[in-house]
Design an enzyme around this catalytic site. Structure first.
Site: not given
Ligand SMILES: Cc1cc2nc3c(=O)[nH]c(=O)nc-3n(C[C@H](O)[C@H](O)[C@H](O)COP(=O)(O)O)c2cc1C
Length: 340
Positions: A56, A105-106, A108-109, A167, A169-170, A203, A232-233, A303-304
């Site tokens: 994702a 990454n940040r 934030g959806f 995530s 970032n939220t 996840k 996730n990250t 992904y990365s």
């Protein structure tokens, strides 16, 4: 070819390069990928032609699932999508750590919301396996209700759904992984899913403590979750050399590899094989993918590494995996799961 283009792409801001990549992929005509029969597996009532999927976050708005299937991914996860559109964090918010083969990454959806994704996916012919990763809006008054709405709305167009509570970032999102909240969330999404609904994955973050694995596995099994995606990250920072190493956000790619494998093994031992596991984090080649399968993952995602290896990567990994299975004397991919 990608090696030659890479310096040009890397000279660009990472998010701009990503937007251009998506625009280019939209022009790629769909062609079904052919895979070695050894890679095929039936799981959750679906036939996965290859165990390697796109993780994702690459295609948050479901703009290019067919292109990614054409490039040799066995399945594609779009999203994270939230009920309402949101712009995400201020830019810059995406950083290449080239020396470390990593990304921070940040975002934030940032996404266009469920209604837009629903329309886009409903407008494409149903082909391949396309999952939808769902999240909660940053300013939502009831995050659990956001997930339930995601399940109800997106089930029509998704081959599976992933509940993303990991995530970084939220703010506060990962608190949903904690004891009481997780049970409440999983009850709400199971109710929204209904009996016989689409498969549901959960996840999780790689930044867990001793005891978390058993607790999460128990909650997942109790509430009928079909699989865990690990992971996730990470918010942790192993030794990094890039100048971007101090950026806030989730770290992915090569520096996440050993942590992701370690977390997979912990979940495998906590579940004793009773809960299917999907591994993500730092997978760069067929050796990495095979190691995750051997450690108990029935599917893997990346992904990365695409940033560093380019569009031929999925095909190369699928071919390399088939070769390893054949040399290892495995009848098929399912026979290699947990073989280490
Ligand atoms: C730029 C970027 C954006 C991401 N966005 C999401 C997301 O929206 N939802 C999600 O569940 N994971 C997201 N992820 C995490 C990936 O799906 C994956 O779990 C993680 O990057 C580890 O895999 P990798 O090392 O192969 O990248 C994102 C990762 C990156 C690099």
């Amino acid at each position: 070819m990608y090696r030659a283009l890479r310096p040009l792409i890397f000279a660009m801001d990472a998010e701009r390069a990503h937007r251009l990549t998506i625009a280019g992929l939209k022009a790629l005509p769909y062609r079904p990928s052919k895979f070695d029969a050894l890679l095929e597996q039936t799981l959750f009532g679906m036939t996965f032609p290859s165990p390697l999927g796109l993780a994702a976050g690459f295609d948050k708005d479901g703009e290019v699932p067919d292109a990614m299937l054409t490039l040799g991914f066995g399945f594609v996860e779009v999203g994270t999508v939230t009920p309402l559109p949101q712009t995400g964090n201020a830019r810059p918010r995406l950083f290449r750590l080239a020396e470390d083969r990593a990304v921070i990454n940040r975002m934030g959806f940032n996404n266009r919301g469920q209604a837009a994704l629903l329309e886009r996916l409903a407008g494409r012919p149903r082909r391949g396996i396309v999952g939808v990763n769902i999240g909660a809006n940053k300013d939502s008054a009831d995050r659990i209700a956001d997930y339930a709405m995601g399940v109800r709305t997106m089930a029509r167009v998704a081959d599976y759904l992933t509940v993303n509570i990991s995530s970084p970032n939220t703010p506060g999102l990962r608190a949903l992984q904690a004891g009481g909240e997780l049970g409440e969330l999983l009850s709400a999404v199971a109710e929204a899913q209904g009996p016989g609904g689409v498969p549901l994955f959960l996840k999780v973050a790689p930044d867990l403590e001793a005891g978390d694995h058993e607790r999460i596995v128990r909650a997942a099994i109790d509430h009928g979750v079909d699989a865990l995606i690990v992971a996730n990250t990470t918010v942790s920072r192993p030794a990094l050399s890039s100048s971007h190493r101090g950026e806030t956000g989730g770290l992915s790619g090569r520096p996440l590899k050993s942590l992701a494998l370690d977390q997979l093994r912990r979940f495998r031992s906590a579940s004793g094989g009773a809960l299917p596991l999907i591994s993500a984090g730092g997978i760069e080649d067929a050796d990495d993918a095979f190691a995750r399968v051997a450690a108990g993952a029935c599917l893997v995602q990346l992904y990365s590494a695409l940033v560093y290896e380019g569009p031929g990567l999925a095909r190369r990994i699928a071919d390399g995996l088939a070769e390893r299975l054949r040399h290892g004397g495995f009848a098929n991919i399912a026979g290699a799961v947990g073989s280490e």
